[in-house]
Design a protein around this motif. Structure first.
Motif, PDB file in Angstrom:
ATOM      1  N   THR A  90       0.831  -1.198   0.000  1.00 22.37           N
ATOM      2  CA  THR A  90       0.000   0.000   0.000  1.00 22.37           C
ATOM      3  C   THR A  90       0.867   1.250   0.000  1.00 22.37           C
ATOM      4  OG1 THR A  90      -0.109  -0.083   2.422  1.00 22.37           O
ATOM      5  CG2 THR A  90      -1.892  -1.153   1.219  1.00 22.37           C
ATOM      6  N   ASN A  91       0.241   2.401  -0.189  1.00 21.36           N
ATOM      7  CA  ASN A  91       0.956   3.672  -0.083  1.00 21.36           C
ATOM      8  C   ASN A  91       1.595   3.786   1.296  1.00 21.36           C
ATOM      9  OD1 ASN A  91       0.259   4.590  -2.653  1.00 21.36           O
ATOM     10  ND2 ASN A  91      -1.619   5.560  -1.949  1.00 21.36           N
ATOM     11  N   GLY A  92       2.841   4.231   1.319  1.00 17.23           N
ATOM     12  CA  GLY A  92       3.536   4.393   2.588  1.00 17.23           C
ATOM     13  C   GLY A  92       4.225   3.142   3.091  1.00 17.23           C
ATOM     14  N   ALA A  93       4.205   2.076   2.289  1.00 12.51           N
ATOM     15  CA  ALA A  93       4.827   0.820   2.734  1.00 12.51           C
ATOM     16  C   ALA A  93       6.346   0.879   2.686  1.00 12.51           C
ATOM     17  CB  ALA A  93       4.328  -0.344   1.879  1.00 12.51           C
ATOM     18  N   GLY A  94       6.903   1.796   1.890  1.00 14.68           N
ATOM     19  CA  GLY A  94       8.351   1.914   1.787  1.00 14.68           C
ATOM     20  C   GLY A  94       8.918   1.478   0.460  1.00 14.68           C
ATOM     21  N   LYS A  95       8.051   1.235  -0.519  1.00 18.90           N
ATOM     22  CA  LYS A  95       8.507   0.706  -1.817  1.00 18.90           C
ATOM     23  C   LYS A  95       9.411   1.704  -2.548  1.00 18.90           C
ATOM     24  CE  LYS A  95       4.323   0.283  -3.456  1.00 18.90           C
ATOM     25  NZ  LYS A  95       3.640   1.043  -2.374  1.00 18.90           N
ATOM     26  N   THR A  96       8.940   2.938  -2.698  1.00 17.69           N
ATOM     27  CA  THR A  96       9.733   3.951  -3.383  1.00 17.69           C
ATOM     28  C   THR A  96      10.998   4.275  -2.603  1.00 17.69           C
ATOM     29  OG1 THR A  96       7.798   4.920  -4.474  1.00 17.69           O
ATOM     30  CG2 THR A  96       9.726   6.338  -4.225  1.00 17.69           C
ATOM     31  N   THR A  97      10.910   4.292  -1.300  1.00 20.24           N
ATOM     32  CA  THR A  97      12.094   4.529  -0.474  1.00 20.24           C
ATOM     33  C   THR A  97      13.141   3.450  -0.714  1.00 20.24           C
ATOM     34  OG1 THR A  97      10.761   5.623   1.224  1.00 20.24           O
ATOM     35  CG2 THR A  97      12.923   4.832   1.893  1.00 20.24           C
ATOM     36  N   LEU A  98      12.708   2.209  -0.891  1.00 18.56           N
ATOM     37  CA  LEU A  98      13.644   1.127  -1.189  1.00 18.56           C
ATOM     38  C   LEU A  98      14.360   1.384  -2.515  1.00 18.56           C
ATOM     39  CD1 LEU A  98      14.941  -1.614  -0.741  1.00 18.56           C
ATOM     40  CD2 LEU A  98      12.851  -2.688  -1.613  1.00 18.56           C
ATOM     41  N   LEU A  99      13.634   1.791  -3.536  1.00 14.82           N
ATOM     42  CA  LEU A  99      14.272   2.096  -4.811  1.00 14.82           C
ATOM     43  C   LEU A  99      15.255   3.248  -4.668  1.00 14.82           C
ATOM     44  CD1 LEU A  99      11.437   1.782  -7.502  1.00 14.82           C
ATOM     45  CD2 LEU A  99      12.954   0.024  -6.581  1.00 14.82           C
ATOM     46  N   ARG A 100      14.877   4.257  -3.911  1.00 16.83           N
ATOM     47  CA  ARG A 100      15.769   5.402  -3.720  1.00 16.83           C
ATOM     48  C   ARG A 100      17.032   4.993  -2.975  1.00 16.83           C
ATOM     49  NH1 ARG A 100      11.118   9.845  -1.997  1.00 16.83           N
ATOM     50  NH2 ARG A 100      10.353  10.222  -4.124  1.00 16.83           N
ATOM     51  N   ALA A 101      16.897   4.082  -2.036  1.00 18.47           N
ATOM     52  CA  ALA A 101      18.072   3.596  -1.313  1.00 18.47           C
ATOM     53  C   ALA A 101      19.003   2.834  -2.240  1.00 18.47           C
ATOM     54  CB  ALA A 101      17.632   2.712  -0.146  1.00 18.47           C
ATOM     55  N   ILE A 102      18.426   2.011  -3.116  1.00 11.16           N
ATOM     56  CA  ILE A 102      19.244   1.256  -4.069  1.00 11.16           C
ATOM     57  C   ILE A 102      20.010   2.211  -4.985  1.00 11.16           C
ATOM     58  CG2 ILE A 102      19.160  -0.297  -6.059  1.00 11.16           C
ATOM     59  CD1 ILE A 102      16.730  -1.662  -4.695  1.00 11.16           C
ATOM     60  N   LEU A 103      19.358   3.307  -5.389  1.00 12.84           N
ATOM     61  CA  LEU A 103      19.977   4.276  -6.302  1.00 12.84           C
ATOM     62  C   LEU A 103      20.894   5.261  -5.581  1.00 12.84           C
ATOM     63  CD1 LEU A 103      19.639   4.691  -9.418  1.00 12.84           C
ATOM     64  CD2 LEU A 103      17.995   3.133  -8.409  1.00 12.84           C
ATOM     65  N   GLY A 104      21.018   5.153  -4.259  1.00 11.68           N
ATOM     66  CA  GLY A 104      21.881   6.061  -3.524  1.00 11.68           C
ATOM     67  C   GLY A 104      21.306   7.447  -3.336  1.00 11.68           C
ATOM     68  N   LEU A 105      20.002   7.582  -3.554  1.00  7.91           N
ATOM     69  CA  LEU A 105      19.362   8.891  -3.389  1.00  7.91           C
ATOM     70  C   LEU A 105      19.132   9.230  -1.925  1.00  7.91           C
ATOM     71  CD1 LEU A 105      16.809   8.597  -6.321  1.00  7.91           C
ATOM     72  CD2 LEU A 105      18.816  10.090  -6.232  1.00  7.91           C
ATOM     73  N   ILE A 106      19.116   8.207  -1.080  1.00  4.29           N
ATOM     74  CA  ILE A 106      19.084   8.417   0.368  1.00  4.29           C
ATOM     75  C   ILE A 106      20.145   7.503   0.978  1.00  4.29           C
ATOM     76  CG2 ILE A 106      16.670   9.136   0.497  1.00  4.29           C
ATOM     77  CD1 ILE A 106      15.947   6.334   1.378  1.00  4.29           C
ATOM     78  N   PRO A 107      20.799   7.941   2.057  1.00  7.00           N
ATOM     79  CA  PRO A 107      21.877   7.138   2.634  1.00  7.00           C
ATOM     80  C   PRO A 107      21.342   5.985   3.488  1.00  7.00           C
ATOM     81  CG  PRO A 107      21.570   9.144   3.904  1.00  7.00           C
ATOM     82  CD  PRO A 107      20.641   9.250   2.725  1.00  7.00           C
ATOM     83  N   LEU A 108      22.155   4.951   3.579  1.00  6.07           N
ATOM     84  CA  LEU A 108      21.843   3.837   4.478  1.00  6.07           C
ATOM     85  C   LEU A 108      22.384   4.146   5.864  1.00  6.07           C
ATOM     86  CD1 LEU A 108      22.869   0.718   2.304  1.00  6.07           C
ATOM     87  CD2 LEU A 108      20.707   1.987   2.294  1.00  6.07           C
ATOM     88  N   SER A 109      21.626   3.774   6.881  1.00  3.02           N
ATOM     89  CA  SER A 109      22.146   3.829   8.244  1.00  3.02           C
ATOM     90  C   SER A 109      22.604   2.451   8.701  1.00  3.02           C
ATOM     91  CB  SER A 109      21.082   4.375   9.207  1.00  3.02           C
ATOM     92  OG  SER A 109      19.916   3.570   9.189  1.00  3.02           O
TER      93      SER A 109
END
Length: 234
Positions: free
Chosen positions: A35-54
């Motif tokens: 569903t919306n807000g599940a984290g799907k797009t965030t996962l793609l952004r993490a793979i692409l390095g658009l957001i850092p991993l902690s």
């Protein structure tokens, strides 16, 4: 093989992904639903390095990716087709496609790659001199897909390609995805249309609240059971 191992990531102090581990096999189509807000797009952004991993690790064929810049990942044969098309509205269709050939390894093949995209999407050839901002939603999605293919990627991340489109256009989009899969591309498909996504996929992940709650081969998925999990009814 693209591997995501035990990652956490988010935005500022807000963590979105919690210990997420997924594997995308070479030449397979893997779908991530939720569903919306599940984290799907965030996962793609993490793979692409658009957001850092902690926490955690991302690797391609055992070579770490999470230390590379986003623009370096295109040189590794990875391409993102983003949610919402995100075309350059004040540029022509052909100029948008040429932007997709930015990676150094694909610049010498701009002409041949343009023709290949126009063969896949004949409507784009008709509109090639037209401003991208004047396209319909379906045409803009085709342009976003064509732009993503201009770098000759081996791994394609595509985020919600059917969102807001008429059923006939959705059919066209999924036909293209099947063709790309048959050509041996590795495809990561984020999609809310569970029937279409599962129907084309080799493997299915279901996300909920930033976690993977189901990992299953697509041909073994029970859609009724999946929908119960999807809507947190289990």
């Amino acid at each position: 093989m693209l591997e995501v191992e035990n990652i956490r990531a988010g935005y500022g102090d807000i963590n979105i992904l919690w210990d997420v581990s997924v594997t995308f096999e070479t030449g397979k189509l893997t779908t991530i639903i939720g569903t919306n807000g599940a984290g799907k797009t965030t996962l793609l952004r993490a793979i692409l390095g658009l957001i850092p991993l902690s926490q955690g690790r991302i690797a391609l064929d055992d070579q770490p990716l999470d230390k590379l810049s986003t623009w370096d990942l295109t040189e590794q044969g990875i391409s993102l087709i983003p949610e919402g098309r995100m075309v350059f509205k004040e540029m022509s269709v052909e100029e948008n496609l040429q932007m997709g050939a930015y990676p150094r390894r694909s610049r010498m093949q701009v002409g041949s790659n343009l023709e290949r995209v126009y063969q896949r999407f004949p409507k784009l050839k008709e509109r090639r001199r037209q401003l991208a901002g004047s396209l319909s939603g379906g045409e803009a999605q085709m342009l976003a897909m064509g732009r993503g293919l201009m770098s000759e990627p081996q791994i394609i991340l595509i985020d919600e390609p059917s969102l807001g489109l008429a059923p006939v256009i959705v059919n066209d989009i999924f036909a293209i995805l099947k063709t790309l899969k048959d050509e041996g591309k590795t495809i990561v498909l984020v999609e809310q249309n569970t029937h279409r996504a599962v129907g084309i996929a080799d493997h299915v992940y279901l996300m909920q609240s930033g976690k993977i709650i189901l990992s299953q081969e697509a041909d073994t998925v029970d859609l009724d059971a999946l929908h119960k999990l999807y809507f947190a009814q289990a």
